[in-house]
Scaffold this active site. Structure first.
Site, PDB file in Angstrom:
ATOM      1  N   ALA A   7       0.864  -1.195   0.000  1.00 47.03           N
ATOM      2  CA  ALA A   7       0.000   0.000   0.000  1.00 47.03           C
ATOM      3  C   ALA A   7       0.893   1.236   0.000  1.00 47.03           C
ATOM      4  O   ALA A   7       2.118   1.128   0.174  1.00 47.03           O
ATOM      5  CB  ALA A   7      -0.881   0.014   1.238  1.00 47.03           C
ATOM      6  N   LYS A   8       0.319   2.377  -0.200  1.00 46.92           N
ATOM      7  CA  LYS A   8       1.056   3.636  -0.039  1.00 46.92           C
ATOM      8  C   LYS A   8       0.065   4.756   0.150  1.00 46.92           C
ATOM      9  O   LYS A   8      -1.088   4.669  -0.297  1.00 46.92           O
ATOM     10  CB  LYS A   8       1.913   3.916  -1.286  1.00 46.92           C
ATOM     11  CG  LYS A   8       3.106   4.809  -1.003  1.00 46.92           C
ATOM     12  CD  LYS A   8       4.260   4.021  -0.407  1.00 46.92           C
ATOM     13  CE  LYS A   8       5.457   4.893  -0.141  1.00 46.92           C
ATOM     14  NZ  LYS A   8       6.633   4.100   0.213  1.00 46.92           N
TER      15      LYS A   8
END
Ligand code: NAD
Length: 423
Positions: free
Chosen positions: A109-110
């Site tokens: 994720a980011k």
């Protein structure tokens, strides 16, 4: 002072290009990895902040979850005026691949907020962080998605994320975020972990090459959390750090810069390398840094820095990517033609997420490991991953980047296959 970047560059398209190349080498069918070409979930949020002058400013933020096949999603949060959805998408996908490559039970994720933290007061930054956390809180959590520091975010910002999430839930939740201060259940060694991973990657590489590391010259673009830790640890190994840079300027000294003094200087709030003065230290720009004659070049700033133009001009023998996505795919081909060995981001900068994983494990166990244990376990994981990449690089006669993607893709695609497609 930044380099002329490739205008058509789209980081997410870059990920897809390399993914397709790796899939081709693995002889995967489209079905085997089609789902990995898309993020699982993308959230865009508007973040109103009451500024110090009483005005309301609305910032845009993102949290992208690329894949949760191998475990909870994991990835940093970036505060920068360059942040957009494609950048966050790419960074999330790189996290999936990185976690798979080093074989830790996380997906990717980011997060990012489009802002310039340099012009925000501490109160504005805190409000921004808290509201962003509240807006993404429905999709984060210790078993769902765990943020961490990235460009322009640090342990203090992680404390605010942890506190905001805990206030919403009504009880303490240290495992919702990693990279926290030690007093708030942080992990010993997390601050330097990515830089340590870069150093360990270089040590592992020189072992394979059968060459001594001491005496090698090093240039580092980006003198933040990753760049300055890598500089200090490589200097301890006997390397000569002859060039460093930040967004403002670069410094060069043929006989080696005084890294400890430079770290003290940049850690004093607001100090930029352009204002640094020392006898014998020459000011250079980022283009000069990236193209100087040096044994090891470490891009440790942002994406899209080693462009085709820089790749043609670079005189480095080896490139080790501390940053995520610093080299464009077109530049990569030029480096390969020139015989420059490029060790990819998803291997070289994985130390950060590995120690974040250790922090999460300790938080879940309510237990604290000794620093020596953290360093030892990190070294084992980094060596295992390096050995695997080196073997595929040699067996398949592909670049280290394709080799790393092949291992990561195979592992993720196989996990997906075992789980099957829901429903
Ligand atoms: P940071 O904010 O601590 O430091 C970034 C550095 O890059 C600063 O010195 C800044 O001045 C410089 N910089 C920014 N734009 C630049 C430009 N255009 N030209 C030259 N220098 C520029 O960030 P960080 O945490 O050190 O992250 C650096 C890179 O490493 C990013 O690509 C990040 O995604 C990656 N990374 C970070 C971690 C981590 O644990 N922090 C982990 C893995 C990968």
């Amino acid at each position: 002072m930044s380099v002329e970047t490739d205008k058509s560059y789209n980081p997410y398209q870059e990920v897809l290009k390399i993914l397709d190349l790796a899939a081709e080498k693995l002889k995967l069918s489209k079905n085997d990895y089609e789902a990995l070409r898309y993020s699982e979930r993308e959230l865009r949020v508007s973040i109103p902040v009451e500024m110090d002058d009483g005005s309301i400013k609305v910032f845009t933020g993102y949290r992208v979850q690329h894949s949760s096949s191998r475990g909870p999603c994991k990835g940093g949060v970036r505060f920068s005026p360059e942040v957009d959805l494609d950048e966050v998408r790419a960074l999330a996908a790189w996290m999936t691949l990185k976690c798979a490559l080093v074989n830790i039970p996380f997906g990717g994720a980011k997060g990012g907020v489009h802002c310039n933290p340099a012009v925000l007061s501490e109160r504005e930054l805190r409000s921004l962080t808290r509201r962003y956390t509240a807006m993404i809180s429905p999709i984060i959590g210790p078993e769902i998605d765990i943020p961490a520091p990235d460009v322009n975010t640090d342990a203090k910002i992680m404390s605010w994320i942890m506190d905001t999430y805990s206030m919403i839930k009504g009880y303490n939740n240290p495992a919702v975020v990693t990279g926290k201060p030690l007093l708030l259940e942080g992990c010993l060694g997390r601050g330097e972990a990515t830089g340590r991973g870069v150093m360990l990657t270089i040590v592992n590489l020189y072992k394979k090459l059968g060459q001594p590391l001491a005496g090698q010259t090093v240039a580092i673009q980006g003198f933040g959390k990753v760049g300055n830790a890598a500089a200090r640890l490589l200097q301890e190994k006997g390397c000569k750090i002859i060039g460093v840079s930040d967004a403002s300027s670069g410094l060069y000294q043929e006989q080696g810069l005084d890294v400890d003094q430079l770290i003290k200087y940049v850690n004093a709030k607001g100090n930029l390398l352009k204002d640094y003065r020392e006898e014998g230290v020459k000011h250079i720009n980022n283009q000069e840094l990236l193209t100087m004659k040096v044994d090891i070049l470490i891009p440790a700033a942002i994406e899209n820095q080693i462009t085709e133009d820089i790749a043609r001009k670079t005189q480095a023998r080896i490139i080790v990517e501390g940053a995520n996505g610093p080299t464009t795919s077109a530049a990569d081909m030029i480096l390969e033609e020139k015989g420059i060995l490029a060790i990819p981001d998803i291997l070289a900068n994985a130390g950060g997420v590995v120690v974040s994983y250790f922090e999460w494990v300790q938080n879940k166990e309510s237990f604290k490991w000794q620093e020596a244990e953290v360093k030892e376990k990190l070294a084992v994981i980094m060596e295992e991953a390096f050995t695997e990449v080196w073997k595929v690089y040699q067996d398949y006669q592909v670049s280290p980047r394709i080799a790393a993607y092949m291992i990561a893709l195979q592992r993720t695609a196989e996990t997906k296959k075992l789980r099957g497609v829901f429903p």
